[in-house]
Motif scaffolding. Structure first.
Motif, PDB file in Angstrom:
ATOM      1  N   UNK A   1      -4.947 -15.192  21.244  1.00  0.00           N
ATOM      2  CA  UNK A   1      -5.894 -14.497  22.117  1.00  0.00           C
ATOM      3  C   UNK A   1      -5.176 -13.800  23.267  1.00  0.00           C
ATOM      4  N   UNK A   2      -4.121 -14.404  23.771  1.00  0.00           N
ATOM      5  CA  UNK A   2      -3.311 -13.775  24.812  1.00  0.00           C
ATOM      6  C   UNK A   2      -2.694 -12.476  24.286  1.00  0.00           C
ATOM      7  N   UNK A   3      -2.216 -12.509  23.057  1.00  0.00           N
ATOM      8  CA  UNK A   3      -1.654 -11.305  22.430  1.00  0.00           C
ATOM      9  C   UNK A   3      -2.730 -10.232  22.311  1.00  0.00           C
ATOM     10  N   UNK A   4      -3.933 -10.611  21.860  1.00  0.00           N
ATOM     11  CA  UNK A   4      -5.012  -9.640  21.753  1.00  0.00           C
ATOM     12  C   UNK A   4      -5.313  -8.998  23.101  1.00  0.00           C
TER      13      UNK A   4
ATOM     14  N   UNK B   1      -3.599 -24.467  20.819  1.00  0.00           N
ATOM     15  CA  UNK B   1      -2.522 -23.731  21.496  1.00  0.00           C
ATOM     16  C   UNK B   1      -2.210 -22.437  20.750  1.00  0.00           C
ATOM     17  N   UNK B   2      -2.206 -22.491  19.425  1.00  0.00           N
ATOM     18  CA  UNK B   2      -1.953 -21.283  18.629  1.00  0.00           C
ATOM     19  C   UNK B   2      -3.048 -20.259  18.880  1.00  0.00           C
ATOM     20  N   UNK B   3      -4.303 -20.715  18.875  1.00  0.00           N
ATOM     21  CA  UNK B   3      -5.416 -19.807  19.145  1.00  0.00           C
ATOM     22  C   UNK B   3      -5.271 -19.156  20.519  1.00  0.00           C
TER      23      UNK B   3
ATOM     24  N   UNK C   1       2.627 -18.250   8.959  1.00  0.00           N
ATOM     25  CA  UNK C   1       3.575 -18.638  10.000  1.00  0.00           C
ATOM     26  C   UNK C   1       3.834 -20.139   9.952  1.00  0.00           C
ATOM     27  N   UNK C   2       4.991 -20.520  10.463  1.00  0.00           N
ATOM     28  CA  UNK C   2       5.308 -21.920  10.752  1.00  0.00           C
ATOM     29  C   UNK C   2       5.271 -22.020  12.272  1.00  0.00           C
ATOM     30  N   UNK C   3       4.665 -23.087  12.768  1.00  0.00           N
ATOM     31  CA  UNK C   3       4.542 -23.217  14.214  1.00  0.00           C
ATOM     32  C   UNK C   3       4.566 -24.671  14.647  1.00  0.00           C
ATOM     33  N   UNK C   4       5.069 -24.880  15.835  1.00  0.00           N
ATOM     34  CA  UNK C   4       5.050 -26.215  16.443  1.00  0.00           C
ATOM     35  C   UNK C   4       3.828 -26.383  17.333  1.00  0.00           C
ATOM     36  N   UNK C   5       3.036 -25.327  17.468  1.00  0.00           N
ATOM     37  CA  UNK C   5       1.850 -25.385  18.326  1.00  0.00           C
ATOM     38  C   UNK C   5       0.710 -26.133  17.641  1.00  0.00           C
ATOM     39  N   UNK C   6      -0.086 -26.798  18.451  1.00  0.00           N
ATOM     40  CA  UNK C   6      -1.334 -27.386  17.962  1.00  0.00           C
ATOM     41  C   UNK C   6      -2.316 -26.239  17.730  1.00  0.00           C
TER      42      UNK C   6
ATOM     43  N   UNK D   1       8.159 -12.684  18.656  1.00  0.00           N
ATOM     44  CA  UNK D   1       8.757 -12.911  19.973  1.00  0.00           C
ATOM     45  C   UNK D   1       8.588 -14.353  20.458  1.00  0.00           C
ATOM     46  N   UNK D   2       7.626 -15.059  19.900  1.00  0.00           N
ATOM     47  CA  UNK D   2       7.388 -16.449  20.316  1.00  0.00           C
ATOM     48  C   UNK D   2       8.339 -17.373  19.562  1.00  0.00           C
ATOM     49  N   UNK D   3       9.098 -18.159  20.298  1.00  0.00           N
ATOM     50  CA  UNK D   3      10.037 -19.095  19.671  1.00  0.00           C
ATOM     51  C   UNK D   3       9.320 -20.161  18.858  1.00  0.00           C
TER      52      UNK D   3
END
Length: 84
Positions: free
Chosen positions: A75-78, A69-71, A61-66, A28-30
């Motif tokens: 944690x928000x998902x958890x 920020x990814x962590x 995963x591929x991500x643009x987050x640092x 769900x995260x762009x």
């Protein structure tokens, strides 16, 4: 974009469903794009033995987050899934 590996695991409240919901949260995260996923593996608990086995998987995963920020996003998902 950077590559990262996200370890997921659960041994409570229908663990396969928990893993499915967690994976669904990632897509769900762009800014997070899953590129591969392992099989689900069962493992015995490392702590107290009076608990069910764990269901574990890893998602690439591929991500643009640092990293921080990814962590925070994970944690928000958890927390949204009720993890304490």
């Amino acid at each position: 974009m950077s590559q990262a590996f996200v370890a997921m695991g659960s041994n409570m409240n229908d663990p396969m469903q928990q893993l499915s919901v967690a994976y669904g949260s990632l897509v769900r995260y762009a800014c997070i794009t899953p590129t591969a996923a392992s099989h689900v593996y069962l493992s015995s608990p490392m702590g107290p033995q009076d608990q069910p086995d764990f269901y574990n998987a890893v998602v690439a995963v591929r991500t643009s987050l640092e990293p921080q920020q990814l962590l925070e996003t994970l944690l928000l998902t958890e927390r949204s899934m009720g993890r304490q």
